[in-house]
Scaffold this active site. Structure first.
Site, PDB file in Angstrom:
ATOM      1  N   ASN A   6       0.849  -1.190   0.000  1.00  0.00           N
ATOM      2  CA  ASN A   6       0.000   0.000   0.000  1.00  0.00           C
ATOM      3  C   ASN A   6       0.894   1.254   0.000  1.00  0.00           C
ATOM      4  OD1 ASN A   6      -1.405   2.272   1.145  1.00  0.00           O
ATOM      5  ND2 ASN A   6      -3.072   0.895   1.658  1.00  0.00           N
ATOM      6  N   HIS A   9       0.888   6.257   1.918  1.00  0.00           N
ATOM      7  CA  HIS A   9       1.580   7.219   2.775  1.00  0.00           C
ATOM      8  C   HIS A   9       2.773   7.891   2.121  1.00  0.00           C
ATOM      9  CE1 HIS A   9      -1.449   6.671   5.600  1.00  0.00           C
ATOM     10  NE2 HIS A   9      -1.250   5.366   5.645  1.00  0.00           N
ATOM     11  N   ARG A  17       3.061  18.934   1.919  1.00  0.00           N
ATOM     12  CA  ARG A  17       3.626  20.172   1.414  1.00  0.00           C
ATOM     13  C   ARG A  17       2.946  20.665   0.143  1.00  0.00           C
ATOM     14  NH1 ARG A  17       8.858  21.895   2.411  1.00  0.00           N
ATOM     15  NH2 ARG A  17       9.215  21.875   4.633  1.00  0.00           N
ATOM     16  N   HIS A  42      -5.693   3.657  -1.704  1.00  0.00           N
ATOM     17  CA  HIS A  42      -7.022   4.013  -1.175  1.00  0.00           C
ATOM     18  C   HIS A  42      -7.327   5.457  -1.574  1.00  0.00           C
ATOM     19  CE1 HIS A  42      -9.667   4.338   2.738  1.00  0.00           C
ATOM     20  NE2 HIS A  42     -10.338   4.636   1.645  1.00  0.00           N
ATOM     21  N   ARG A  44      -9.459   8.193  -0.912  1.00  0.00           N
ATOM     22  CA  ARG A  44     -10.447   8.601   0.100  1.00  0.00           C
ATOM     23  C   ARG A  44     -11.293   9.744  -0.426  1.00  0.00           C
ATOM     24  NH1 ARG A  44      -8.812   6.582   5.539  1.00  0.00           N
ATOM     25  NH2 ARG A  44     -10.657   7.682   6.233  1.00  0.00           N
ATOM     26  N   ARG A  48      -7.043  12.878   0.980  1.00  0.00           N
ATOM     27  CA  ARG A  48      -5.959  13.310   1.879  1.00  0.00           C
ATOM     28  C   ARG A  48      -4.607  12.732   1.482  1.00  0.00           C
ATOM     29  NH1 ARG A  48      -7.480  10.059   7.359  1.00  0.00           N
ATOM     30  NH2 ARG A  48      -9.453  11.113   7.044  1.00  0.00           N
ATOM     31  N   HIS A  49      -4.605  11.588   0.799  1.00  0.00           N
ATOM     32  CA  HIS A  49      -3.309  11.077   0.310  1.00  0.00           C
ATOM     33  C   HIS A  49      -3.398  10.803  -1.196  1.00  0.00           C
ATOM     34  CE1 HIS A  49      -5.286   7.360   1.555  1.00  0.00           C
ATOM     35  NE2 HIS A  49      -4.993   7.507   2.833  1.00  0.00           N
ATOM     36  N   GLU A  69      -8.755   0.552  -3.231  1.00  0.00           N
ATOM     37  CA  GLU A  69      -9.530   0.599  -1.989  1.00  0.00           C
ATOM     38  C   GLU A  69     -10.436   1.795  -2.013  1.00  0.00           C
ATOM     39  OE1 GLU A  69      -7.913   1.000   1.982  1.00  0.00           O
ATOM     40  OE2 GLU A  69      -6.547  -0.602   1.454  1.00  0.00           O
ATOM     41  N   THR A  99      -7.176   6.590  10.273  1.00  0.00           N
ATOM     42  CA  THR A  99      -7.037   5.460   9.360  1.00  0.00           C
ATOM     43  C   THR A  99      -8.317   4.640   9.445  1.00  0.00           C
ATOM     44  OG1 THR A  99      -5.665   3.551   8.791  1.00  0.00           O
ATOM     45  CG2 THR A  99      -5.869   4.037  11.129  1.00  0.00           C
ATOM     46  N   THR A 100      -8.412   3.586   8.646  1.00  0.00           N
ATOM     47  CA  THR A 100      -9.643   2.802   8.613  1.00  0.00           C
ATOM     48  C   THR A 100      -9.830   2.070   9.944  1.00  0.00           C
ATOM     49  OG1 THR A 100      -9.184   2.502   6.280  1.00  0.00           O
ATOM     50  CG2 THR A 100     -10.936   1.164   7.200  1.00  0.00           C
ATOM     51  N   GLU A 150     -11.163  -9.402   3.268  1.00  0.00           N
ATOM     52  CA  GLU A 150      -9.891  -9.036   3.882  1.00  0.00           C
ATOM     53  C   GLU A 150     -10.156  -8.844   5.365  1.00  0.00           C
ATOM     54  OE1 GLU A 150      -7.295  -6.306   1.899  1.00  0.00           O
ATOM     55  OE2 GLU A 150      -6.447  -5.589   3.794  1.00  0.00           O
ATOM     56  N   HIS A 193      -3.740  -4.478   7.757  1.00  0.00           N
ATOM     57  CA  HIS A 193      -3.862  -3.253   8.562  1.00  0.00           C
ATOM     58  C   HIS A 193      -2.972  -3.324   9.795  1.00  0.00           C
ATOM     59  CE1 HIS A 193      -5.278   0.481  10.211  1.00  0.00           C
ATOM     60  NE2 HIS A 193      -5.866   0.705   9.047  1.00  0.00           N
ATOM     61  N   GLY A 194      -2.028  -2.404   9.829  1.00  0.00           N
ATOM     62  CA  GLY A 194      -1.164  -2.265  10.999  1.00  0.00           C
ATOM     63  C   GLY A 194      -0.054  -3.289  11.102  1.00  0.00           C
TER      64      GLY A 194
HETATM   65  N1  PXP Z   1      -5.881  -3.198   4.053  1.00  0.00           N
HETATM   66  C1  PXP Z   1      -6.843  -2.254   4.080  1.00  0.00           C
HETATM   67  C2  PXP Z   1      -8.205  -2.625   3.639  1.00  0.00           C
HETATM   68  C3  PXP Z   1      -6.549  -0.941   4.500  1.00  0.00           C
HETATM   69  O1  PXP Z   1      -7.522  -0.020   4.564  1.00  0.00           O
HETATM   70  C4  PXP Z   1      -5.218  -0.613   4.838  1.00  0.00           C
HETATM   71  C5  PXP Z   1      -4.873   0.787   5.204  1.00  0.00           C
HETATM   72  O2  PXP Z   1      -5.105   1.641   4.144  1.00  0.00           O
HETATM   73  C6  PXP Z   1      -4.269  -1.620   4.764  1.00  0.00           C
HETATM   74  C7  PXP Z   1      -4.616  -2.912   4.386  1.00  0.00           C
HETATM   75  C8  PXP Z   1      -2.826  -1.360   5.081  1.00  0.00           C
HETATM   76  O3  PXP Z   1      -2.699  -0.943   6.401  1.00  0.00           O
HETATM   77  P1  PXP Z   1      -1.304  -0.371   6.897  1.00  0.00           P
HETATM   78  O4  PXP Z   1      -1.048   0.860   6.101  1.00  0.00           O
HETATM   79  O5  PXP Z   1      -1.557  -0.093   8.349  1.00  0.00           O
HETATM   80  O6  PXP Z   1      -0.283  -1.431   6.663  1.00  0.00           O
END
Ligand code: PXP
Length: 246
Positions: A6, A9, A17, A42, A44, A48-49, A69, A99-100, A150, A193-194
């Site tokens: 992903n 970020h 900036r 993603h 959004r 924002r990103h 996403e 975040t989600t 997921e 996620h995370g």
């Molecule tokens: N999977 C989904 C569905 C997500 O929304 C995200 C965050 O955008 C991720 C995976 C990846 O999460 P992380 O950036 O915390 O690794």
């Protein structure tokens, strides 16, 4: 097991900036070269990103599949139907969240989501529902026609870093059971996620999990060791987890 990287970020840093750099598409191509099996982005509602032009360029320039996403809104559906990405992951979205947070309530919105998902399936996108490890959500995802679930690993990761190991292990048990249950219903199982080097192993060891989607940690680690090295280490841990399990 596939690794989806992903790149949101990289765009977060760019947008901080309002500059043209760092370029998330450049990161995506580097990730591709480093062995990512797919790229996740993603878009959004508040942009924002990732921004619309990033999606246009990812579709045009990537060789690996794009996992798009998005929230279940009409605007996003129109964009997805225009691009027909390999995969669409439907996530809940709140403007004020960092975040989600938590999975999608598929069971509580199944009629609308069934109608929402159908045209995406029709254009050939593999539709995935981002859900908590909950049997009702797994069953509802199957019912509405998703091919993939997921499983949200955010709570498991948070509990790990809070040192609440009993609660973490209980969440891991739920993830383990729901991965097996979703698989038994014929759904493909992904997770994410995370996830970090510290938390990935037990998730990668779940035999039904076919894909991990990881972003924030990989990008942070890339500041110190570079993106290719951070991806390579994550891949090594994933492979090792599978080997131990076998
Ligand atoms: N999977 C989904 C569905 C997500 O929304 C995200 C965050 O955008 C991720 C995976 C990846 O999460 P992380 O950036 O915390 O690794």
């Amino acid at each position: 097991m596939r690794l989806g990287v992903n790149i949101d970020h990289v765009a977060t840093v760019r947008n901080a900036r309002g500059s043209a750099y760092p370029d998330p598409v450049r990161a995506a191509k580097l990730a591709e070269k480093a062995g990512a099996d797919g790229i996740t982005a993603h878009l959004r509602e508040d942009r924002r990103h990732i921004m619309d032009e990033d999606i246009d360029r990812l579709i045009a320039e990537l060789e690996v599949p794009l996992n798009f996403e998005m929230a279940a809104t009409e605007e996003m559906q129109t964009i997805a139907l225009r691009h027909k990405p390999h995969a669409v992951c439907i996530v809940p979205e709140k403007r004020e969240e960092k975040t989600t947070e938590g999975g999608l309530d598929v069971a509580g919105d199944d009629n609308r989501l069934a109608r929402f998902v159908a045209p995406l399936v029709e254009v050939g996108s593999r539709v995935s529902m981002f859900i908590d490890a909950d049997a009702r959500q797994v069953e509802a995802s199957k019912r509405i026609g998703a091919a993939v679930v997921e499983l949200h690993t955010g709570a498991y990761c948070d509990l790990h870093y809070e040192g609440r190991f009993q609660d973490r292990d209980a969440e891991l048990k739920r993830l383990t059971e729901m991965a097996a249950y979703a698989h038994s219903l014929g759904l493909e199982v992904h997770a994410g996620h995370g996830l970090t080097y510290d938390t990935v192993t037990p998730i990668a060891a779940l035999p039904e999990v076919m894909e991990l989607n990881i972003g924030h940690f990989l990008m942070g680690e890339a500041m110190f060791v570079g993106l290719e090295a951070s991806i390579a280490e994550m891949r090594r841990l994933m492979t090792a987890a599978r080997t131990v399990d076998a």
